[in-house]
Design a protein around this motif. Structure first.
Motif, PDB file in Angstrom:
ATOM      1  N   THR A  81      38.935  32.313  46.342  1.00 45.06           N
ATOM      2  CA  THR A  81      38.595  32.490  44.923  1.00 45.06           C
ATOM      3  C   THR A  81      39.608  33.371  44.207  1.00 45.06           C
ATOM      4  O   THR A  81      39.966  33.131  43.061  1.00 45.06           O
ATOM      5  N   HIS A  82      40.016  34.402  44.922  1.00 50.16           N
ATOM      6  CA  HIS A  82      40.741  35.486  44.271  1.00 50.16           C
ATOM      7  C   HIS A  82      42.261  35.280  44.238  1.00 50.16           C
ATOM      8  O   HIS A  82      42.952  35.994  43.536  1.00 50.16           O
ATOM      9  N   TYR A  83      42.747  34.279  45.005  1.00 55.18           N
ATOM     10  CA  TYR A  83      44.210  34.134  45.003  1.00 55.18           C
ATOM     11  C   TYR A  83      44.748  32.747  45.255  1.00 55.18           C
ATOM     12  O   TYR A  83      45.978  32.561  45.217  1.00 55.18           O
ATOM     13  N   ALA A  86      46.633  27.165  44.836  1.00 55.26           N
ATOM     14  CA  ALA A  86      46.676  25.800  45.370  1.00 55.26           C
ATOM     15  C   ALA A  86      45.306  25.127  45.235  1.00 55.26           C
ATOM     16  O   ALA A  86      45.222  23.943  44.864  1.00 55.26           O
ATOM     17  N   ILE A  87      44.239  25.864  45.499  1.00 59.78           N
ATOM     18  CA  ILE A  87      42.896  25.278  45.332  1.00 59.78           C
ATOM     19  C   ILE A  87      42.596  25.097  43.848  1.00 59.78           C
ATOM     20  O   ILE A  87      42.049  24.079  43.433  1.00 59.78           O
ATOM     21  N   HIS A 115      38.113  39.104  39.975  1.00 60.28           N
ATOM     22  CA  HIS A 115      38.930  38.074  39.358  1.00 60.28           C
ATOM     23  C   HIS A 115      38.869  36.774  40.164  1.00 60.28           C
ATOM     24  O   HIS A 115      39.036  36.777  41.372  1.00 60.28           O
ATOM     25  N   SER A 116      38.592  35.680  39.467  1.00 55.31           N
ATOM     26  CA  SER A 116      38.596  34.362  40.099  1.00 55.31           C
ATOM     27  C   SER A 116      39.696  33.523  39.485  1.00 55.31           C
ATOM     28  O   SER A 116      39.737  33.342  38.264  1.00 55.31           O
ATOM     29  N   VAL A 117      40.576  32.992  40.328  1.00 57.33           N
ATOM     30  CA  VAL A 117      41.615  32.096  39.812  1.00 57.33           C
ATOM     31  C   VAL A 117      41.091  30.661  39.730  1.00 57.33           C
ATOM     32  O   VAL A 117      41.708  29.804  39.101  1.00 57.33           O
ATOM     33  N   THR A 118      39.961  30.407  40.373  1.00 55.91           N
ATOM     34  CA  THR A 118      39.403  29.049  40.404  1.00 55.91           C
ATOM     35  C   THR A 118      38.368  28.803  39.296  1.00 55.91           C
ATOM     36  O   THR A 118      38.236  27.680  38.810  1.00 55.91           O
ATOM     37  N   ALA A 119      37.644  29.843  38.892  1.00 59.37           N
ATOM     38  CA  ALA A 119      36.572  29.668  37.896  1.00 59.37           C
ATOM     39  C   ALA A 119      37.040  29.024  36.586  1.00 59.37           C
ATOM     40  O   ALA A 119      36.305  28.221  36.011  1.00 59.37           O
TER      41      ALA A 119
END
Ligand code: DQA
Length: 149
Positions: A81-83, A86-87, A115-119
């Motif tokens: 979630t946090h980094y 790619a996902i 922090h979420s990079v995916t949300a």
């Protein structure tokens, strides 16, 4: 639309649910989580499949394969979630509506978890309700489907 097809995708370390930091994640095992979701999906006329992986690439492959065969994804990317850009990129690429879920309230914990990079490429995020986070996500899909019917 016919039967709604849902993929529940669990990220790294979630195979250890039940024994992993039980004060944070509870004592319910991953098998029990999947069983509960499966029961609800059956009641609600949905087709549910689930996968857990400790590997970023395998999660990305699963998202690619879901294209055209899955209508919704319930995703707990765990630490990815946090980094994991790619996902995030995979989610953006496949364009399957996805709900991000977390068992713990990520905003109550360490700074890096807030922090979420995916949300941003998900429909929404549900965090902090334990196993119910997954149940609420399935319920959200059910409500959406009822609105669209
Ligand atoms: C988690 C929260 C993440 O920060 C953590 O890395 C996990 C589980 C949750 O469900 O609360 O592995 O996604």
């Amino acid at each position: 639309m016919g039967v709604v097809r849902v993929l529940v995708l669990h990220g790294p370390n979630l195979n250890l649910l039940g024994t992993r930091e039980p004060d944070v994640y509870g004592r319910t095992t991953l098998a029990e989580v999947n069983e509960r979701l499966q029961e609800l999906a059956q009641q609600w006329g949905m087709e549910l499949t689930h996968l857990q992986s400790n590997h970023e690439g395998q999660m990305i492959d699963a998202l690619h394969e879901a294209r055209g065969t899955v209508d919704w994804v319930i995703l707990n990317p765990a630490a990815f979630t946090h980094y994991s850009y790619a996902i995030r990129d995979a989610l953006a690429a496949v364009e399957i509506p996805t709900i991000e879920v977390h068992l713990s309230n990520v905003h109550q914990r360490e700074e890096f978890r807030t922090h979420s990079v995916t949300a941003p490429v998900c429909v929404g995020q549900i965090t902090g309700f334990g196993v119910e986070s997954y149940v609420l996500a399935l319920e959200a899909i059910r409500l959406r489907m009822a609105l669209e019917a």
